[in-house]
Each structure stands twice: as C-alpha cells, then as structure tokens.
Write a protein that holds these residues in place. Structure first.
Motif, short mmCIF file in Angstrom:
data_model
loop_
_atom_site.label_atom_id
_atom_site.label_comp_id
_atom_site.label_asym_id
_atom_site.label_seq_id
_atom_site.Cartn_x
_atom_site.Cartn_y
_atom_site.Cartn_z
N UNK A 1 -21.67 27.24 -23.82
CA UNK A 1 -20.92 29.28 -23.39
C UNK A 1 -21.56 29.83 -24.80
N UNK A 2 -21.36 30.10 -26.08
CA UNK A 2 -22.25 30.98 -26.87
C UNK A 2 -23.04 30.65 -27.13
N UNK A 3 -23.66 31.98 -27.59
CA UNK A 3 -24.99 31.93 -27.45
C UNK A 3 -25.33 31.32 -28.78
N UNK A 4 -26.58 31.44 -28.73
CA UNK A 4 -27.22 30.13 -30.54
C UNK A 4 -27.40 30.94 -31.10
N UNK A 5 -26.79 31.91 -31.52
CA UNK A 5 -27.02 33.15 -33.08
C UNK A 5 -25.82 33.67 -32.63
N UNK A 6 -25.01 33.21 -32.11
CA UNK A 6 -23.21 33.25 -32.61
C UNK A 6 -22.81 32.97 -33.93
N UNK A 7 -22.11 34.79 -34.99
CA UNK A 7 -22.07 34.17 -36.62
C UNK A 7 -20.55 33.31 -36.20
N UNK B 1 -32.74 30.43 -43.54
CA UNK B 1 -33.15 32.04 -44.29
C UNK B 1 -34.02 32.71 -43.20
N UNK B 2 -33.54 33.27 -43.07
CA UNK B 2 -34.86 34.91 -42.34
C UNK B 2 -34.01 34.09 -40.89
N UNK B 3 -33.49 33.02 -40.60
CA UNK B 3 -33.79 33.26 -39.35
C UNK B 3 -32.54 33.05 -38.95
N UNK B 4 -31.56 33.71 -36.87
CA UNK B 4 -30.36 33.63 -37.01
C UNK B 4 -29.94 32.47 -36.20
N UNK C 1 -27.33 23.61 -28.72
CA UNK C 1 -27.19 24.24 -30.35
C UNK C 1 -26.31 23.76 -31.26
N UNK C 2 -26.86 22.94 -31.61
CA UNK C 2 -25.57 22.01 -32.90
C UNK C 2 -24.85 23.07 -33.47
N UNK C 3 -23.49 22.80 -34.28
CA UNK C 3 -22.80 23.71 -35.30
C UNK C 3 -23.35 22.51 -36.37
N UNK C 4 -22.93 23.34 -37.24
CA UNK C 4 -23.42 22.19 -38.75
C UNK C 4 -21.96 22.20 -39.31
N UNK C 5 -20.78 23.22 -39.00
CA UNK C 5 -19.06 23.39 -39.07
C UNK C 5 -18.17 22.94 -38.21
N UNK C 6 -18.32 22.26 -37.57
CA UNK C 6 -17.16 21.57 -36.43
C UNK C 6 -16.10 22.64 -36.40
N UNK C 7 -15.85 23.13 -37.99
CA UNK C 7 -14.31 23.57 -37.99
C UNK C 7 -14.57 24.73 -37.41
N UNK C 8 -15.84 25.52 -37.34
CA UNK C 8 -15.61 26.85 -36.84
C UNK C 8 -15.45 26.10 -35.54
N UNK C 9 -15.27 28.42 -34.75
CA UNK C 9 -15.15 28.21 -33.06
C UNK C 9 -16.11 28.74 -32.70
N UNK C 10 -17.06 27.37 -32.38
CA UNK C 10 -18.15 27.44 -31.64
C UNK C 10 -18.42 27.05 -30.07
N UNK C 11 -18.56 27.60 -28.91
CA UNK C 11 -18.96 26.65 -28.16
C UNK C 11 -19.86 26.44 -27.93
#
Length: 568
Positions: free
Chosen positions: A507-513, A558-561, A494-504
């Motif tokens: 290791x982190x789940x795809x639906x991590x906030x 929209x409507x997905x997490x 899973x890729x992160x659309x905002x790399x400034x957020x603390x997402x791994x």
C-alpha cells in the motif's frame, strides 16, 4: 542435470558485457554532472543472467512436498548437484541439512549461514534442477506440473547486499500459466482449458527472519539487552563520535552522532516495535563498563529489571548519553542514575574507566533471567560491544565472555538462553562470534552474530532482531496468481530493510520514509514463498502447468530515495 552456465553458452562475451553495461545507471540526480547511481539485479530473463554494478548476491533452497515430506528440488549453491543447498569452503563441506531447527518439526534446516559475499558462487553457475514429477530439466526456477490437491512447496532466498547499502525490490518474470493436457473431467468444468493453477494455489510471501524455510508465529520471550557502557561508545577521544551530522532523539537534538546515540535509537525502536505488535515479552537491560582507578570492582549491573511494561523499558533506555557518562566518568562506585557524569563527547576523558567487562555483563543478564524470567518463555540475551573484554585488577573475579556465554546457553545457571551478539566497529569479532549461539547449542553460530562495521547500521540490526521476536512479517497472503501479478508489475514489490519500521509493501509508495534500505555489509536477509493446492480444488486444474522465475533488483541508497529507476 544440466548446469545453468551451459544454458547460456550461446551468449558471446561481447553480448554479456553489453548486457552488464546497459543497466549501470539507475537514475539521474538534479544538479549533478554525473550519473553515479549504480544498480544491480539478480534475475532470469530467458534463462540468462543480467547483473549490474552494485553487488547483490542471492542463494536459495527450494523444496516440494507430495504428501511424504519435503524433498529437495533445487538450490544455489549446490556443489554436488543433488538439489540440497551445499558449498565447499577451504575443503570443508557444508549442507542445508547440517543446520536443522530442532525446535520446529516442520523445518528441514536453514539456508546456510556460512555463505558470504566472498564465497557465494555467481548466479550464472546456478542449476534450476529437474521437475520432480516429469524428471525433465526445469525451464524456469519454479515449475509446477501435475499438481495434486494437498501438494505444497516452498522456496527461501537469502539476499546478501555487498559493499553499498541499497533498496531492493522482489520481482517475477517469465510467468506461464496454461491449461496443459485437456482431460475430459477438466473440460466439463473448464471447456476452454484455461490456466487455472495460479488462481487455485494458495500462497504466502514473507520475510523469513531466521531463514529456516518455515513461517514462524509469535512465541513468549524474555529478553535481556546487554549494552556496552564503555567510554568508546560516547567520547570522541576514544572513537565514540561516528558522524558530525546532527541526531535527534526523543525531541533532543545533538550536534554530532555517537555510538550510544545509535544504540538508544535502535533499542527504543526495538522496544516500541514489540509494544506495537502486542508481543508476549518481558524485556530488561544490563550494562557493562570497565573499572576506574578508584574502583574495587567492575562497573556492571542491571539498568532495568525484566518487565512486561515496555513503556518502562523505553524510559530506561532514554538519555543513554547521560547514563553512560554517569557510569564512565562519575566517581567511584557510580551507577547510571547518579547524575555525576559529563555527557559531552568532546570533554576530557583521560580519567574514565578502562576496559570492558563483557563476561560480567552476560553474567548479570543471566542472573536476571534466572531470577525474573517466566517459565515456558524462550530466553534471549542480546549483547552489544565495541571493544575487547578486559581483565582488570578489581576484587571481582574476571569472567571470560566466552565462558559466560557458554554457561548461559547451557543453562548454567538456568535458564538455557539464546545468545545474540553485535560486534560494532573495532570490537573483537572472534570473541563475540564465539559467544553467539542457540540455547543448548554451541557458540560460533553465524545466525546469532551481527558484524556491524558501520555503527550507523546499529538501529537496523535491532530492528531486524525485533522482527525475529514477533511473528514473521507476511508481505502477501493470497492466491499464487495474485502474488505473481504483484511481483511482475512494474518494479515488483519493494522490500523493507528494517522490518520494525511501519512500512506496508503493497500500500505504501516505494519512497516512503518508513521504508529502509538494506545494509551493505553482506548481512543475510531471507524472503520466502510457500504454496499449497487445497484439497477442495475442482477438476479445472487437471493437467494445468505453472512456471515462473523470481529475482531481485537493487539500487544504491546514496543519492536515491527508493522510488526506483527513473522512467525513460
């Protein structure tokens, strides 16, 4: 070379349409009577394209280095078929080599910034190219044969998510790692002639923020944030309110969301991320408004001088509603710190200052960089506006925003400065785009320009600019075999659309906030994979071959997490 479209000629139109319809639904929503949850994927399955209803467009440039420098292998688009990314738009040709990174001797250039949702050809027209070793047609997107110690390669994908915002996964398919020809030296150490190339090759998967096909470490940077403080950023009367949804900023909840709220969220996230990465930066803040009827000069200035204490900058960027109101609705000569403005977005704003003095704001920021910038540090000015530059009647001579940006890039006055511009909503896109460009270069460079039609995307833009300031984020640094295993597992990475957020991503789940969707207005994001066979590799890889396809899956936000397709 054989065009990829010829390779799928065996598919009937009926079969193609069946393939398109099969993946239109990504998930079902509880309590809803419809399944309008669209997905799209750009990937190769037996060299055929599967696509859905959410428009994700992909382009790429792939190179190999056999010890004599990088040579082009394949690209999309590649209108003349020479392996170098190129496209013809309105009769004018653009190619990858036309955009070199002059500050990076290892870079051939950058993926074409002129590619948009309107001009990227469909993936069905892509050509995999020919194997640079054998000269034969490539069976997979990446094909490694007769690899020698020291050989290396790289491929950078540009992702353009059109229309709806969406979550994106990167995937690998059709992975083949076999022993190939069984040579005597190989059989002495690998009697079963196994495919060892994937485990032997070292690889890196990362977000190539500037799309230059080279992993960039961190460099010292001095940055000015030059922000629009005009009334249309706050007051509903002039379009400042963009949503009736509540927004919480630094513990304060507002009943509605305004443009300046989103700027505060984005800029403070920008600063916080730089601080969390221990970046070698100085940051300052300039502002610009227009001029009120009782003013004798435009309302522009320095909100925060350049400083390496980013907690101070964070404080300066707090409560921007009030600070903007002080400038816009305060008395003559008001500053952000007067406390005499009305920050209620629904108050009567008839008497506020009119127009925006973008040029003066750029001049103020350039003066601060000249006065307090560090020798040897790169200089950047990030300019955000939601309006047009205004030539008022005050005593201060009007400064053309394009001239001010030209002077900043050309070090007149010093220092030479990269000018990034962010056009929000109804701003004059033409002017802001013409201002954008690298230090020492010309304006109009799309890689330095962000067109934000939906103000809700402002924080994401600042997050991505923050990611360009620090060393580029590595998703995975491992053997190529391990990276391909992660990409081929389940939905992929899973890729992160905002790399400034603390997402791994691993290791982190795809639906991590903390994982953000990608913007849906066609902005270019780049993901890159590089590989190298070490010099100390043994004979076990002699004759081995490795091939694989890479692709991307997306589902609408929209409507997905972000958790991915619901299992059947």
């Amino acid at each position: 070379m054989t065009n990829q479209s010829n390779r799928i000629s065996g598919l009937s139109r009926r079969k193609v349409l069946a393939g398109l319809g099969a993946i239109g639904v990504a998930s079902a929503g509880a309590g809803l009577g419809t399944t309008a949850y669209f997905s799209d994927e750009e990937r190769f399955t037996d060299n055929t394209l599967t696509a859905g209803n959410l428009d994700l467009l992909v382009d790429w440039q792939q190179t190999y280095d056999f010890g004599d420098g990088h040579q082009f292998v394949s690209a999309h688009p590649d209108h003349d078929g020479d392996g170098e990314q190129s496209v013809e738009i309105d009769g004018e040709g653009f190619s990858y080599s036309d955009f070199p990174d002059e500050d990076d001797e290892d870079s051939n250039g950058a993926n074409l910034p002129v590619l948009t949702c309107e001009n990227i050809p469909p993936l069905s027209e892509a050509d995999f190219g020919t194997d640079p070793v054998t000269g034969e047609e490539m069976e997979t997107l990446v094909q490694l044969t007769d690899v020698k110690p020291g050989d290396s390669g790289e491929i950078t994908f540009s992702l353009h998510l059109c229309d709806n915002p969406g979550y994106i996964w990167m995937q690998a398919r059709n992975v083949t790692d076999d022993g190939g020809a069984a040579t005597e030296p190989e059989l002495l150490v690998d009697p079963d002639n196994l495919g060892d190339l994937g485990d032997a090759i070292q690889a890196r998967l990362w977000y190539d923020e500037d799309c230059d096909n080279v992993y960039d470490p961190a460099e010292p940077v001095d940055i000015m944030l030059t922000l629009d403080f005009s009334g249309s950023m706050l007051y509903n009367q002039y379009g400042g309110v963009v949503s009736s949804d509540e927004i919480q900023i630094n513990g304060t909840t507002h009943n509605e969301t305004t443009k300046i709220d989103l700027v505060e969220l984005g800029t403070r996230q920008f600063v916080d991320y730089l601080q969390s990465q221990n970046s070698d930066v100085q940051v300052g803040v300039a502002y610009f408004d227009g001029e009120g009827s009782d003013d004798t000069e435009p309302r522009t200035g320095i909100l925060q001088p350049l400083t390496s204490d980013l907690s101070v900058v964070d404080g300066a960027l707090s409560d921007l509603r009030q600070k903007l109101a002080n400038v816009v609705s305060g008395g003559a000569g008001s500053t952000p710190f007067d406390g005499d403005g009305d920050p209620d977005p629904f108050s009567n704003a008839n008497s506020i200052a009119t127009g925006t003095y973008i040029g003066e704001g750029v001049d103020d920021a350039q003066g601060e960089l000249d006065a307090n910038g560090r020798s040897g540090a790169e200089k950047r000015n990030i300019v955000l506006s939601d309006g047009e530059s205004f030539n008022g009647t005050g005593s201060t001579q009007f400064s053309s925003p394009t001239d001010a940006a030209d002077d900043a890039r050309a070090a007149s006055p010093s220092p030479a400065t990269d000018v990034y511009t962010i056009s929000v909503g109804s701003a004059n896109d033409g002017v802001l785009q013409s201002m954008a460009g690298p230090a020492g270069g010309s304006g109009g460079d799309l890689t330095f320009f962000s067109d934000v039609d939906d103000p809700l995307n402002i924080p994401t833009v600042f997050g991505n600019l923050a990611a360009q300031t620090v060393q580029e984020k590595v998703i995975m640094d491992d053997s190529l075999g391990e990276i391909l295993s992660a990409l081929a597992d389940g939905n992929g990475i899973p890729l992160d659309g905002n790399r400034a957020t603390p997402y791994d991503e691993l290791a982190d789940p795809a639906d991590d906030p903390a994982r953000d969707a990608f913007r849906g207005d066609g902005v270019m994001h780049c993901v890159a994979l590089s590989w190298e066979l070490p010099f100390d590799v043994g004979n076990e890889v002699q004759g081995d071959a490795l091939g694989f396809d890479l692709g991307f899956y997306t589902e609408q936000e929209r409507h997905n997490d972000g958790s991915g397709p619901t299992p059947a």
